[in-house]
Design a protein around this motif. Sequence first.
Motif, short mmCIF file in Angstrom:
data_model
loop_
_atom_site.label_atom_id
_atom_site.label_comp_id
_atom_site.label_asym_id
_atom_site.label_seq_id
_atom_site.Cartn_x
_atom_site.Cartn_y
_atom_site.Cartn_z
N VAL A 123 -17.04 1.32 -0.13
CA VAL A 123 -17.66 1.21 1.18
C VAL A 123 -17.20 2.35 2.08
N HIS A 124 -18.13 2.82 2.92
CA HIS A 124 -17.81 3.86 3.90
C HIS A 124 -18.33 3.42 5.27
N GLY A 125 -17.54 3.69 6.30
CA GLY A 125 -17.97 3.39 7.66
C GLY A 125 -17.89 1.93 8.01
N ASP A 126 -17.06 1.15 7.32
CA ASP A 126 -16.91 -0.26 7.64
C ASP A 126 -16.11 -0.42 8.93
N ALA A 127 -16.23 -1.58 9.54
CA ALA A 127 -15.57 -1.83 10.82
C ALA A 127 -14.06 -1.93 10.64
N LEU A 128 -13.34 -1.50 11.65
CA LEU A 128 -11.87 -1.61 11.68
C LEU A 128 -11.46 -2.35 12.94
N HIS A 129 -10.35 -3.08 12.85
CA HIS A 129 -9.80 -3.75 14.03
C HIS A 129 -8.94 -2.77 14.82
N ALA A 130 -9.07 -2.81 16.13
CA ALA A 130 -8.31 -1.90 17.00
C ALA A 130 -6.91 -2.42 17.31
N ASP A 131 -6.63 -3.67 16.94
CA ASP A 131 -5.35 -4.28 17.31
C ASP A 131 -4.37 -4.36 16.14
N ALA A 132 -4.41 -3.38 15.25
CA ALA A 132 -3.53 -3.39 14.08
C ALA A 132 -2.07 -3.41 14.52
N HIS A 133 -1.29 -4.29 13.88
CA HIS A 133 0.12 -4.42 14.24
C HIS A 133 0.83 -5.15 13.10
N GLU A 134 2.12 -5.36 13.25
CA GLU A 134 2.88 -6.12 12.27
C GLU A 134 3.49 -7.34 12.94
N VAL A 135 3.47 -8.45 12.21
CA VAL A 135 4.04 -9.70 12.69
C VAL A 135 4.86 -10.30 11.56
N ASP A 136 6.06 -10.76 11.85
CA ASP A 136 6.88 -11.40 10.84
C ASP A 136 6.10 -12.50 10.14
N ASP A 137 6.21 -12.56 8.81
CA ASP A 137 5.67 -13.65 8.00
C ASP A 137 4.16 -13.64 7.87
N LYS A 138 3.51 -12.56 8.29
CA LYS A 138 2.06 -12.48 8.13
C LYS A 138 1.68 -11.23 7.33
N PRO A 139 0.75 -11.36 6.36
CA PRO A 139 0.32 -10.19 5.60
C PRO A 139 -0.33 -9.15 6.50
N ILE A 140 -0.07 -7.88 6.19
CA ILE A 140 -0.66 -6.77 6.94
C ILE A 140 -1.99 -6.36 6.31
N ARG A 141 -1.95 -6.14 5.01
CA ARG A 141 -3.11 -5.66 4.25
C ARG A 141 -2.88 -6.00 2.79
N LEU A 142 -3.83 -5.63 1.95
CA LEU A 142 -3.59 -5.75 0.51
C LEU A 142 -2.69 -4.61 0.06
N ALA A 143 -1.75 -4.93 -0.79
CA ALA A 143 -0.91 -3.89 -1.39
C ALA A 143 -1.54 -3.36 -2.66
N HIS A 144 -2.01 -4.27 -3.51
CA HIS A 144 -2.67 -3.85 -4.74
C HIS A 144 -3.40 -5.04 -5.36
N ALA A 145 -4.27 -4.72 -6.29
CA ALA A 145 -4.89 -5.70 -7.16
C ALA A 145 -4.61 -5.28 -8.59
N VAL A 146 -4.21 -6.24 -9.41
CA VAL A 146 -3.97 -5.96 -10.83
C VAL A 146 -5.09 -6.59 -11.64
N LEU A 147 -5.70 -5.78 -12.50
CA LEU A 147 -6.82 -6.20 -13.32
C LEU A 147 -6.41 -6.12 -14.78
N ASN A 148 -6.66 -7.17 -15.53
CA ASN A 148 -6.36 -7.15 -16.94
C ASN A 148 -7.35 -6.25 -17.68
N SER A 149 -6.90 -5.75 -18.83
CA SER A 149 -7.79 -4.92 -19.65
C SER A 149 -7.42 -5.08 -21.12
#
Length: 300
Positions: A123-149
Amino acid sequence: MTHASSRVSALRSVALNVPDLAAAEHFYKTVWHLQVAARGEGAIYFRGTGADHHLLALHQADGPATIRCVTLRARNRAALDDVAQAAVAAGGKVRQPIAQVLEPGGGTAVTVVDPDGRVFQLVHGDALHADAHEVDDKPIRLAHAVLNSHDVESTRRFMESVFDFSLSDRTRIMAFMRCNSDHHSIALGDTDNDALNHIAFLMPDVDSVMRGGGRMRDAGYGIEWGPGRHGPGDNAFNYFVGPFDVVIEYTAEVEQIDDSYQAGQPTDWTWPPGRVDQWGISAPPSPRLKDAQKAIVFVS
């Protein structure tokens, strides 16, 4: 080979089908600590505290949980054309041609399928939140996805030729692939199937990973592997089997790399007998975890 993909800037989100959307919403809001970013017809979109519009999309569907797609963010609009052409050349196909995205988050996207049925949206040009921040005990973003093969080297070639990912490290059972400064955004598990292995959510710090383990245990979801610290990526972790057998991980302190990083081989990543990570305090992954790591297949 540079560490940064010319076509993909980051892992954005993962989309799943689940049989009970209300139960899933309760879990991911109250226990896993995500926020509802948007709702659609039969779907909920969850965000972390970071800028991504959403990092998990859940869709109501009968039957066992399945994975709909992994969404990557394009570096530029031209990357959509490049990926569409490269996917076909690599033996895959275009499932959805380049078009405006109608679901929450928007943007323009192309959806491709690799030769073994893994579905990727760029995807390109998707919406972003302007209030990005860090909060204890809450996920920020995805770190990775692992796919079997069932054929890691073939899948690795697809990721390299289509998305311009690079190999960060190769262990006996895993190929770690990068598109930016994170050690890996996609990893490929060397197994006899092509299912979703797990989704990792980046936490602000190790304390949040540990407290998350306690919160999950209080909610009836025991730690199935962890706490520990991986070798490749150097990240701290706790693994769980969430609702509908979806394997999810809290992680923190993912190693940041640059062009000077040298990809390791299996002989570089070995542990003393009885150990499966740097710390050596956790039991190996539970049988329940191993079963769940092959339960969530891609929608055909």
